[in-house]
Design an enzyme around this catalytic site. Structure first.
Site, PDB file in Angstrom:
ATOM      1  N   ASN A 107       4.370   6.476 -13.582  1.00  0.00           N
ATOM      2  CA  ASN A 107       5.024   7.776 -13.749  1.00  0.00           C
ATOM      3  C   ASN A 107       6.468   7.522 -14.173  1.00  0.00           C
ATOM      4  O   ASN A 107       7.150   6.670 -13.584  1.00  0.00           O
ATOM      5  CB  ASN A 107       4.985   8.561 -12.437  1.00  0.00           C
ATOM      6  N   GLU A 119       8.991  10.143  -8.588  1.00  0.00           N
ATOM      7  CA  GLU A 119       9.806  10.571  -7.448  1.00  0.00           C
ATOM      8  C   GLU A 119      10.664   9.445  -6.892  1.00  0.00           C
ATOM      9  O   GLU A 119      11.691   9.703  -6.278  1.00  0.00           O
ATOM     10  CB  GLU A 119       8.909  11.135  -6.341  1.00  0.00           C
ATOM     11  N   VAL A 120      10.225   8.222  -7.074  1.00  0.00           N
ATOM     12  CA  VAL A 120      11.019   7.070  -6.640  1.00  0.00           C
ATOM     13  C   VAL A 120      11.488   6.355  -7.905  1.00  0.00           C
ATOM     14  O   VAL A 120      10.667   5.874  -8.701  1.00  0.00           O
ATOM     15  CB  VAL A 120      10.200   6.116  -5.747  1.00  0.00           C
ATOM     16  N   HIS A 137       1.339   2.201 -10.203  1.00  0.00           N
ATOM     17  CA  HIS A 137       0.311   2.674  -9.286  1.00  0.00           C
ATOM     18  C   HIS A 137      -1.012   1.994  -9.651  1.00  0.00           C
ATOM     19  O   HIS A 137      -1.426   2.007 -10.819  1.00  0.00           O
ATOM     20  CB  HIS A 137       0.106   4.186  -9.430  1.00  0.00           C
ATOM     21  N   HIS A 173       7.592   1.269 -10.680  1.00  0.00           N
ATOM     22  CA  HIS A 173       6.421   0.897  -9.863  1.00  0.00           C
ATOM     23  C   HIS A 173       5.160   1.265 -10.605  1.00  0.00           C
ATOM     24  O   HIS A 173       5.062   2.312 -11.231  1.00  0.00           O
ATOM     25  CB  HIS A 173       6.466   1.567  -8.492  1.00  0.00           C
ATOM     26  N   ARG A 215       0.838  -1.209   0.000  1.00  0.00           N
ATOM     27  CA  ARG A 215       0.000   0.000   0.000  1.00  0.00           C
ATOM     28  C   ARG A 215       0.866   1.249   0.000  1.00  0.00           C
ATOM     29  O   ARG A 215       1.879   1.318   0.697  1.00  0.00           O
ATOM     30  CB  ARG A 215      -0.936  -0.016   1.218  1.00  0.00           C
ATOM     31  N   ASP A 216       0.436   2.226  -0.798  1.00  0.00           N
ATOM     32  CA  ASP A 216       1.152   3.495  -0.850  1.00  0.00           C
ATOM     33  C   ASP A 216       1.037   4.183   0.510  1.00  0.00           C
ATOM     34  O   ASP A 216      -0.032   4.219   1.117  1.00  0.00           O
ATOM     35  CB  ASP A 216       0.565   4.380  -1.956  1.00  0.00           C
ATOM     36  N   ILE A 217       2.129   4.778   0.962  1.00  0.00           N
ATOM     37  CA  ILE A 217       2.155   5.413   2.278  1.00  0.00           C
ATOM     38  C   ILE A 217       1.319   6.699   2.303  1.00  0.00           C
ATOM     39  O   ILE A 217       0.895   7.147   3.367  1.00  0.00           O
ATOM     40  CB  ILE A 217       3.631   5.697   2.684  1.00  0.00           C
TER      41      ILE A 217
HETATM   42  P1  5GP Z   1       6.054   8.290  -8.019  1.00  0.00           P
HETATM   43  O1  5GP Z   1       5.762   9.732  -7.736  1.00  0.00           O
HETATM   44  O2  5GP Z   1       7.533   8.008  -8.026  1.00  0.00           O
HETATM   45  O3  5GP Z   1       5.349   7.748  -9.226  1.00  0.00           O
HETATM   46  O4  5GP Z   1       5.402   7.506  -6.812  1.00  0.00           O
HETATM   47  C1  5GP Z   1       6.071   7.188  -5.627  1.00  0.00           C
HETATM   48  C2  5GP Z   1       5.035   6.754  -4.642  1.00  0.00           C
HETATM   49  O5  5GP Z   1       5.698   6.141  -3.542  1.00  0.00           O
HETATM   50  C3  5GP Z   1       4.212   7.919  -4.068  1.00  0.00           C
HETATM   51  O6  5GP Z   1       2.827   7.707  -4.336  1.00  0.00           O
HETATM   52  C4  5GP Z   1       4.529   7.889  -2.574  1.00  0.00           C
HETATM   53  O7  5GP Z   1       3.420   8.209  -1.761  1.00  0.00           O
HETATM   54  C5  5GP Z   1       5.014   6.460  -2.370  1.00  0.00           C
HETATM   55  N1  5GP Z   1       5.963   6.309  -1.284  1.00  0.00           N
HETATM   56  C6  5GP Z   1       7.027   7.107  -1.015  1.00  0.00           C
HETATM   57  N2  5GP Z   1       7.708   6.660   0.046  1.00  0.00           N
HETATM   58  C7  5GP Z   1       7.061   5.533   0.455  1.00  0.00           C
HETATM   59  C8  5GP Z   1       7.311   4.597   1.520  1.00  0.00           C
HETATM   60  O8  5GP Z   1       8.248   4.707   2.301  1.00  0.00           O
HETATM   61  N3  5GP Z   1       6.434   3.576   1.635  1.00  0.00           N
HETATM   62  C9  5GP Z   1       5.364   3.413   0.798  1.00  0.00           C
HETATM   63  N4  5GP Z   1       4.567   2.381   1.011  1.00  0.00           N
HETATM   64  N5  5GP Z   1       5.111   4.267  -0.226  1.00  0.00           N
HETATM   65  C10 5GP Z   1       5.955   5.306  -0.383  1.00  0.00           C
END
Ligand code: 5GP
Ligand code: ZN
Length: 135
Positions: free
Chosen positions: A107, A115-116, A122, A120, A49-51
């Site tokens: 993304n 951002e990560v 979503h 991944h 689950r997303d945090i």
């Molecule tokens: P991006 O913006 O890279 O597509 O999505 C990264 C996602 O990772 C974001 O929706 C963010 O809320 C989620 N996220 C960031 N840090 C963590 C974490 O430590 N644990 C979990 N479960 N999700 C995270």
């Protein structure tokens, strides 16, 4: 949220590492170093689950191996990319939102809002999400 990009391609050509990249947040979740609420776990794929959920259901499906983004994963391991997508479909069924519908999103890169920098998918669901945002 860390914004470092040390998980991007570079030292671990071609952007993949089975041993895990200690500076990559999602590799650390795969390694069990950072807790996550896991909803699916297979040999190649982890879903949790997303945090910071952006919908009533917000799950991230990742390859356990490190790839910077979905395109790199699909180019290197198309079967693994298929596993990620198939896992999302199974999760939609098991979480009970398959019939109502859901959104899948990768993304990619800065303009894509990534951002990560570990690939991944979503999985967003639980209410009408509306049309894609105009830009
Ligand atoms: P991006 O913006 O890279 O597509 O999505 C990264 C996602 O990772 C974001 O929706 C963010 O809320 C989620 N996220 C960031 N840090 C963590 C974490 O430590 N644990 C979990 N479960 N999700 C995270
Ligand atoms: Zn990683």
């Amino acid at each position: 949220m860390r914004r470092r990009r040390s998980g991007e391609k570079g030292a671990h050509s071609p952007g993949r590492s089975m041993s895990g990249m200690t500076d990559c947040l999602f590799c650390r979740i795969v390694a069990g170093e950072i807790p996550a609420t896991v909803v699916a776990d297979t040999d190649g794929v982890l879903a949790f689950r997303d945090i910071d959920p952006k919908a009533p259901h917000h799950i991230l499906v990742i390859p356990k191996a490190h790839y910077t983004n979905a395109a790199d994963m699909a180019a290197a391991e198309p079967m693994l990319a298929g596993e990620v997508l198939a896992a999302a479909g199974r999760i939609a069924e098991s979480e009970g939102f398959a019939a109502d519908g859901y959104r899948l999103m990768f993304n990619t890169g800065g303009h894509g809002g990534q951002e990560v920098f570990h690939a991944h998918l979503h999985v967003l669901a639980g209410k009408p999400l509306g049309p894609m945002l105009a830009v």
